[in-house]
Structures are given as C-alpha cells and as structure tokens.
Design an enzyme around this catalytic site. Structure first.
Site, mmCIF file in Angstrom:
data_model
loop_
_atom_site.group_PDB
_atom_site.id
_atom_site.type_symbol
_atom_site.label_atom_id
_atom_site.label_comp_id
_atom_site.label_asym_id
_atom_site.label_seq_id
_atom_site.Cartn_x
_atom_site.Cartn_y
_atom_site.Cartn_z
ATOM 1 N N ARG A 76 24.802 -26.125 19.731
ATOM 2 C CA ARG A 76 24.229 -26.570 21.009
ATOM 3 C C ARG A 76 24.412 -28.075 21.172
ATOM 4 O O ARG A 76 24.661 -28.549 22.281
ATOM 5 C CB ARG A 76 22.762 -26.165 21.095
ATOM 6 C CG ARG A 76 22.539 -24.664 21.170
ATOM 7 C CD ARG A 76 21.063 -24.310 21.167
ATOM 8 N NE ARG A 76 20.399 -24.778 22.368
ATOM 9 C CZ ARG A 76 19.066 -24.811 22.521
ATOM 10 N NH1 ARG A 76 18.284 -24.437 21.510
ATOM 11 N NH2 ARG A 76 18.535 -25.234 23.633
ATOM 12 N N CYS A 116 14.899 -31.921 21.834
ATOM 13 C CA CYS A 116 15.489 -30.655 21.406
ATOM 14 C C CYS A 116 15.800 -29.860 22.664
ATOM 15 O O CYS A 116 16.223 -30.421 23.661
ATOM 16 C CB CYS A 116 14.545 -29.913 20.459
ATOM 17 S SG CYS A 116 12.903 -29.607 21.148
#
Length: 232
Positions: free
Chosen positions: A152, A191
């Site tokens: 990611r 995050c």
C-alpha cells in the site's frame, strides 16, 4: 491505584467481530471498547476513523471504568489497544499500558461484565496531532512515517485505498513489523485511517521518542484532489 483491563479487539470490515471475541472470552473484569463505535467518530470527509469528540470519548472511557487513579491495561488487535493508549494520553490520562493478548496466560471469562463506571476527566493535549493542510505545507521539514503494509505504501492497487499511493516523502514503517531506524527530526505518523499509526507512535514512545498523529491518514488524504500523491 486500581487496574482496569480494556479489550479493544476489532476487525476491519467486520464491525461486530470485536464484541463477538470479547463475549467468547476476555480477561476477567475487562471492559470492551469498540474501535469503530467508541474510539472513532463516524466515517466521512475526515476519513474512515476520525477521532471521537471529547464528549464521546469521555462517555466511553467512563463507561469502561476509567478515571483518575485507574491504570489502564489495553489489549486488542490491529492497533485497537494502541488507539486507546493514544486517546487516553491525548486526553491527559497517561496511566496506560498495552498488553499483547497472546502473552496472557491467565483465565478467560465469557459474557458481559458488571462494571463500576469511572469518572473520566478530559485534559486534552494540543501538541500531538497534525492536520492535512499543515502536513502538506511541511513535507520538507517533517519525518513522515507511513504505517501501512509495504504494498500500500508503494501505491499498488488494493481493495482498501480508493486512490493508491502515499504522502510524498513518507518512509515506510509497517505496523506489524519491528520499528525500523527512522531519520532524526520532528515526526508525523499516518496509516490507512489513523488506527495502526498509533502502533508506531506507541513503539516510538517506548523508545523515548514522540511523534504527532495525522488522524485522517490516507483515507482523508486520498479524498482531496488538492493534495499530492506519490507512488513507487
């Protein structure tokens, strides 16, 4: 000093799983706080897990038996315990530790607990968060840390991020791995939605280093077309 265990287990995409696990077996006397319902506001333009309002968190913490003179021992999964640790510190309650539930070798109890409510008094800090605009303006002078998994961070297509990518210049410190050596300087962590970044901030605190949380994290950043995106 009284000890209060708090179960913060949760599962992304399955909002009922945490309570199911708690009811099946938890540390005796533990309260349960839900990451989605108790430790976050409703999802929206501020991301998937915005910080809860002060009133909401005070009610949740009090209901879990937390107040002055109470040392909290939080345990959970996917950053749930560290999210509670961070929120408690954010609101001025530093008496909290994080327990690895896998290391608990004592008895477990099923069902609900009859808890005596606490009287949580909020003493909010103002120096432990950073918003998207300040972060974007300070990319050249901050150490920006991305706690997501490497794929990611690299910007590979995935089912979670609508816009794959990262904040420009962010270094990767996956939340489920050992903390890597990070550059010196003022640090800001993010995050996917602000939960697992608290794992990185907890590890940094244990090592004697502080950092700011970007609460909206990528789930806010990706919604704004005026903010830059970087991919490998």
């Amino acid at each position: 000093m009284r000890y209060q265990f708090v179960d913060c287990r949760w599962e992304l995409g399955n909002p009922d799983r945490g309570r199911e696990l708690y009811l099946a077996g938890h540390v005796p006397g533990a309260a349960f706080l839900d990451v989605d319902r108790d430790l976050s506001a409703a999802p929206g333009e501020r991301g998937r897990h915005p910080l809860p309002s002060q009133d909401k968190f005070v009610a949740a913490a009090s209901g879990a038996g937390i107040g002055d003179g109470v040392f909290v021992v939080a345990y959970g999964s996917m950053g749930g315990a560290e999210r509670l640790w961070w929120l408690l510190r954010h609101y001025g309650h530093d008496d909290c530790a994080v327990l690895d539930f896998a290391g608990w070798h004592g008895p477990l109890r099923s069902g609900e607990e009859a808890l005596e409510p606490g009287d949580f008094v909020a003493r909010p800090r103002t120096d432990d968060t950073i918003d998207a605009d300040e972060l974007a303006a300070r990319l050249d002078d901050l150490v920006v840390v991305d706690a997501r998994l490497p794929a990611r961070w690299r910007g590979e297509p995935n089912p979670i991020d609508r816009v794959p990518g990262r904040i420009p210049g962010a270094v990767n410190a996956p939340w489920n791995e050992e903390l890597p050596e990070l550059p010196a300087g003022e640090l800001a962590a993010y995050c996917g939605s602000g939960v697992t970044a608290s794992v990185v901030l907890h590890r940094l605190a244990l090592a004697g280093r502080e950092g700011k949380l970007y609460p909206g994290s990528w789930s806010e950043w990706e919604q704004r077309s005026d903010l830059p995106v970087e991919r490998s």
